[in-house]
Enzyme design. Structure first.
Site, PDB file in Angstrom:
ATOM      1  N   ILE A  21       0.826  -1.203   0.000  1.00 16.43           N
ATOM      2  CA  ILE A  21       0.000   0.000   0.000  1.00 16.43           C
ATOM      3  C   ILE A  21       0.862   1.255   0.000  1.00 16.43           C
ATOM      4  CG2 ILE A  21      -1.630   1.342   1.387  1.00 16.43           C
ATOM      5  CD1 ILE A  21      -2.911  -1.257   2.253  1.00 16.43           C
TER       6      ILE A  21
ATOM      7  N   ASP B 172      11.494   4.011   3.702  1.00 15.78           N
ATOM      8  CA  ASP B 172      11.401   2.559   3.821  1.00 15.78           C
ATOM      9  C   ASP B 172      12.770   2.026   4.220  1.00 15.78           C
ATOM     10  OD1 ASP B 172       9.153   0.338   2.600  1.00 15.78           O
ATOM     11  OD2 ASP B 172      11.157  -0.391   3.091  1.00 15.78           O
TER      12      ASP B 172
ATOM     13  N   VAL C 250      11.915   3.877  11.412  1.00 21.58           N
ATOM     14  CA  VAL C 250      10.919   4.662  12.144  1.00 21.58           C
ATOM     15  C   VAL C 250      10.954   4.379  13.638  1.00 21.58           C
ATOM     16  CG1 VAL C 250       9.376   4.806  10.155  1.00 21.58           C
ATOM     17  CG2 VAL C 250       9.089   2.932  11.810  1.00 21.58           C
TER      18      VAL C 250
ATOM     19  N   SER D 229      -5.824  -1.251  11.612  1.00 23.34           N
ATOM     20  CA  SER D 229      -6.145  -2.585  11.097  1.00 23.34           C
ATOM     21  C   SER D 229      -7.393  -3.122  11.774  1.00 23.34           C
ATOM     22  CB  SER D 229      -4.973  -3.542  11.349  1.00 23.34           C
ATOM     23  OG  SER D 229      -5.345  -4.881  11.069  1.00 23.34           O
TER      24      SER D 229
ATOM     25  N   TYR E 294       0.356  -7.103  17.537  1.00 24.61           N
ATOM     26  CA  TYR E 294      -0.078  -6.321  16.382  1.00 24.61           C
ATOM     27  C   TYR E 294      -1.409  -5.617  16.669  1.00 24.61           C
ATOM     28  CZ  TYR E 294      -1.182  -5.325  11.459  1.00 24.61           C
ATOM     29  OH  TYR E 294      -1.503  -4.717  10.265  1.00 24.61           O
TER      30      TYR E 294
ATOM     31  N   LYS F  27      -2.087  -1.580  16.731  1.00 24.23           N
ATOM     32  CA  LYS F  27      -3.000  -0.963  15.777  1.00 24.23           C
ATOM     33  C   LYS F  27      -4.172  -0.277  16.464  1.00 24.23           C
ATOM     34  CE  LYS F  27      -0.961  -1.692  11.879  1.00 24.23           C
ATOM     35  NZ  LYS F  27      -0.460  -0.544  11.083  1.00 24.23           N
TER      36      LYS F  27
ATOM     37  N   SER G 185      -1.051  -8.206   0.217  1.00 21.41           N
ATOM     38  CA  SER G 185       0.320  -7.794   0.507  1.00 21.41           C
ATOM     39  C   SER G 185       1.068  -8.993   1.086  1.00 21.41           C
ATOM     40  CB  SER G 185       0.346  -6.639   1.509  1.00 21.41           C
ATOM     41  OG  SER G 185      -0.106  -7.070   2.784  1.00 21.41           O
TER      42      SER G 185
END
Length: 321
Positions: free
Chosen positions: A22, A41, A77, A155, A168, A172, A202
């Site tokens: 994405i 990235d 990041v 998500s 995760y 999120k 993905s």
């Protein structure tokens, strides 16, 4: 009166995780709409492990070949200094900053009782703290200029639930809290913050879908397969670009989902039922009253495929005109 299209001419955007999936689609789409892009990235796998290719450089070369303007950033990041450096790069190269897309994310699945500390640290530092660090640095520019837009990638694994994704899901859902608080605090200054909840094919979704395949009925598995086929990254990019544009000036503090040709406006958690006692909440009173009164209204513990039981129609290719 016809609304203005979501042009991004002259805008400057930072997109984290912009080297693939994405993120790459968003970088290319926003560049075609006239934005100058800082493509961040680190170049890692979906688990956060190092890979040789510098994906950010590849995306920058593609954007420039298509007539756009972009520069690469390969910082992690997970470091606070990286957020400041990305903002400084945007200001130094392009002279301004208008949009931040917090898209970088990794996933490390497994049973909660078996998860290593490194699995929690890796996911939280990338998915949540990465957004915090960049948002904090960008907010200082946005506040000075009294404008700016954040789009944070959340998500359904955090909003609804999934299996084997405790770290995760926590990260999120934390993104949602970050976004809504930024929207409340900075909205009066002309700064917007929204969450995007995409369903897209993905490397990450292939990993998660394969891990839960054995838990799904054949019907649910087929719906998921068709939903992934209908939801490629290019279908998500226009919505994300719209949220960063001036055309979305009236959209702030919202959670928007996308699958194929369908968009969803998620609600915020709110009280559902009331129960009161004039004499306090004794153990006996709670045992006699709470479960019986609330049982019909308790929120079911569902996973994503319980909520989305149908496959969406395929989304059409985005138009940049």
């Amino acid at each position: 009166m016809t609304a203005q299209p979501s042009t991004l001419e002259g805008k400057v955007a930072i997109v984290t995780g912009g080297g693939g999936g994405i993120g790459r689609a968003v970088c290319r789409h926003m560049a075609r709409l006239g934005a100058h892009i800082v493509v961040n990235d680190l170049g890692v796998s979906v688990a956060g492990d190092s890979e040789a290719a510098k994906a950010a450089d590849v995306v920058v070369e593609t954007i420039r070949a298509e007539g756009g303007e972009a520069v690469a950033n390969t910082l992690s990041v997970t470091e606070r200094a990286s957020g400041r450096a990305m903002v400084e790069q945007a200001m130094d190269v392009f002279g301004r900053l208008d949009i931040v897309i917090n898209n970088a994310g990794i996933i490390r699945m497994g049973a909660f009782d078996e998860a290593a500390e490194s699995d929690w640290q890796g996911v939280l530092r990338t998915n949540l703290y990465g957004a915090v660090y960049l948002s904090h640095a960008a907010a200082q520019v946005f506040v000075r200029q009294r404008s700016g837009a954040f789009v944070h990638m959340s998500s359904a694994g955090g909003l609804i639930g999934s299996t084997g994704q405790t770290n995760y899901g926590a990260a999120k859902l934390g993104i949602v809290g970050l976004s809504q608080t930024l929207a409340r605090d900075l909205g009066p200054l002309g700064i917007r913050s929204n969450c995007m909840v995409p369903s897209s094919t993905s490397r990450m979704t292939e990993l998660t879908d394969n891990a839960r395949r054995h838990l799904m009925t054949p019907e649910a598995l087929d719906n998921l397969r068709r939903a992934r086929q209908a939801s490629v990254p290019d279908h998500m990019a226009p919505v994300i670009a719209f949220l960063g544009s001036d055309a979305a000036a009236g959209v702030n503090g919202q959670i928007i989902g996308a699958r194929g040709s369908e968009l969803y406006l998620y609600g915020h958690p709110a009280p559902r039922r009331d129960l009161s006692s004039r004499n306090g909440w004794s153990p006996g009173w709670l045992a006699d009253n709470l479960a019986a009164a609330w049982e019909p209204f308790l929120t079911p513990l569902e996973v994503i495929t319980d909520v989305f039981r149908w496959a969406p129609a395929p989304g059409s290719a985005p138009s940049d005109s």
